[in-house]
Scaffold this motif. Sequence first.
Motif, mmCIF file in Angstrom:
data_model
loop_
_atom_site.group_PDB
_atom_site.id
_atom_site.type_symbol
_atom_site.label_atom_id
_atom_site.label_comp_id
_atom_site.label_asym_id
_atom_site.label_seq_id
_atom_site.Cartn_x
_atom_site.Cartn_y
_atom_site.Cartn_z
ATOM 1 N N THR A 143 10.358 -0.331 -22.582
ATOM 2 C CA THR A 143 10.498 -1.565 -21.810
ATOM 3 C C THR A 143 9.111 -2.164 -21.575
ATOM 4 O O THR A 143 8.114 -1.446 -21.493
ATOM 5 C CB THR A 143 11.175 -1.306 -20.465
ATOM 6 O OG1 THR A 143 10.394 -0.373 -19.708
ATOM 7 C CG2 THR A 143 12.568 -0.741 -20.668
ATOM 8 N N GLN A 144 9.054 -3.492 -21.428
ATOM 9 C CA GLN A 144 7.773 -4.181 -21.299
ATOM 10 C C GLN A 144 7.150 -3.904 -19.940
ATOM 11 O O GLN A 144 7.795 -4.031 -18.899
ATOM 12 C CB GLN A 144 7.963 -5.675 -21.498
ATOM 13 C CG GLN A 144 6.668 -6.477 -21.367
ATOM 14 C CD GLN A 144 6.854 -7.923 -21.742
ATOM 15 O OE1 GLN A 144 7.517 -8.234 -22.713
ATOM 16 N NE2 GLN A 144 6.273 -8.826 -20.964
ATOM 17 N N SER A 192 19.564 3.814 -22.428
ATOM 18 C CA SER A 192 19.438 2.421 -22.044
ATOM 19 C C SER A 192 20.721 1.915 -21.389
ATOM 20 O O SER A 192 21.824 2.407 -21.664
ATOM 21 C CB SER A 192 19.108 1.571 -23.277
ATOM 22 O OG SER A 192 19.046 0.197 -22.945
#
Length: 641
Positions: free
Chosen positions: A115-116, A244
Amino acid sequence: MHEDKSEVEQLKDKLYSRGQEGIAQDIRAPLEQSDAYAPPVWEGGSLLRGPKSAFYAMPAGAKMSFSTKFLIGSAAFFAIAAVGATVFFFTGGNYVSSQNIDLQIVAPPLINGGTQADLQFIITNRNPAQLQLADLIITYPQGTRDPKNPQKALTQERISVGTLASGRQTKLTSAALFYGAEGSTQTIRATLQYSVEGSVAVFTKDVNTELTLGSSPVSVSVDAPSEIIAGQAFSFIVTVQSNSQTPVDDVLVQAHYPFGFSVDSTSPRADAGSTLWRIGTMSPGSTRVIKVTGRVDGQDGDEKVFRFIAGSSKDRTGAKVDVPFLSVPASVTVHRPFITGSISVDSKTGEKISVAAGKTLQGTVTWQNNLADSVGNVELRLHLAGPVIDTASIKSSSGFYQSGDSTIVWTSAQDPSLALVPPGGTGTLSFSFATLVPGAGGTVYQNPTVDLSLSVRGTRSGESGVPEEVTSSAKTQVVLSSAVSLAATALHNTGSFNNPGILPPRAESTTSYAILWSIRNSSNAIGNASVSVVLPSYVSFVAAAGGTNIVYDSASRTVRWTIGDITAGAGYTSAALQGTFQVALTPSSSQVGEVPALTGTAVLAGTDRFAQVGISASAEAPTTRLSEPGFVNGMEVVAPR
């Protein structure tokens, strides 16, 4: 002796002598008033008086000594230095220190892999002077990816800051995708490079921060034995699970095997070389299970490390993970088998052995007891499998062939030495079999092999006295190379060429012939194939048939046919491959009564693409003795002019 000493030495001896009588008396000289007079001024000088103090002026023409000059100079230097330090202290000057620069990284302490992560860098200049040509260099941990292009690795990033004035603060932002094992610590390093006015030097300010990976988009667990027996099959169970909250697309799992590991089977079947599985889209919480079965060759005590990488790739034809999520290692320790067996065919050993097709092969089985205890009732079973085996030819002088399952069995009933094998005991057993001649029965097998599987078992009696079964196994694949043949035929009355001249050929006269090359290839594709031949001095090259890629080199007198690939079954299940060229024979009078050769021995060379071995074939030189309509005996002999 006293006469030789000075008066001072005599006085010293007397002063420290222990033989001195009486007590030493303190004798002092009496004080008397002196009439000496000291003038108030130097000769030639005058007395100067001031309101509070007086000093004497230097006489005219007098010179100051060096020590006095040095003392005055030193006092002046320190006075100037004190003034300068005071001014610098209260005004600040142009002094710049990295300690007066605050560099702070603002990052989340915990982030899920893949994830960013948004990062902020705060730079504050507390120096009295500005920073010039400043750049912020961000160094990311291994495995970091660019969020704008996840397939691109992000190892370092440079952001221009420019000029940062005294007392000013600037804030910069960046983003990255971090990947790694769950719970691993990732270190981010920020370096500020800058220069100051009046200097060409480059200065730096460094700071580090750490963040922890909570979980990756997918997790991988590997269930494998910690210890294995060399040469014996074992399995890995690789479980892939989605962590996720949203579907994860284009998931791949790639395996990196250590040296010496060979794959027997995989489930599901791997997409590329038994090392890559394309799982595709994984919904939240879904799992996939991969099973890999194989065996390892190694020395006793060797540690083999297997590594499984989970990631993604949008390239559906690629053979590797483009965006890795995490890498999970699994190590196993190799132990020497208790009892070993090996297979040799045609005096060759290994997992794959290449031999020629259509011949009888001699083989041996070698066994050894590696234990410190005796092993009893040893039994060896060799299973032979493959459609090209001539089952009627399988034999063993000391074993029993079971035709029902195509297995040779050796026990103590056939070989008494197998009843009880001492520690370190070894033996060799022989067998033989033949493979079918290519094309026998009108059948040609493509890429033929013979699989040999050996199992060895026995009973061990250890210190406990409880019998324990020990086993071992070995496999060898015999790869049959293709049967390739080359024939060379001379023609005069038939064929694609019009051959001038008369038969029989006459001395010092020219007669033309066509040379036909014909190639047969049984079971495997042949690559990089070519045929070459050298022409005799009394034969000249005329021309090659169109489309055959036959050329002549006059310097070496060599005719070469560059073929390339020869398909399997050529001359068996399909037409033979042919090439034709024309030559002219001009015999000498010395050859009258002879049957001259029209070429030398032709040689074919190439590579068996399946067996991965070089192949060759040759054809005897064709002569003027022909086998075609219109030819009668005697036409092959050179006639006089």
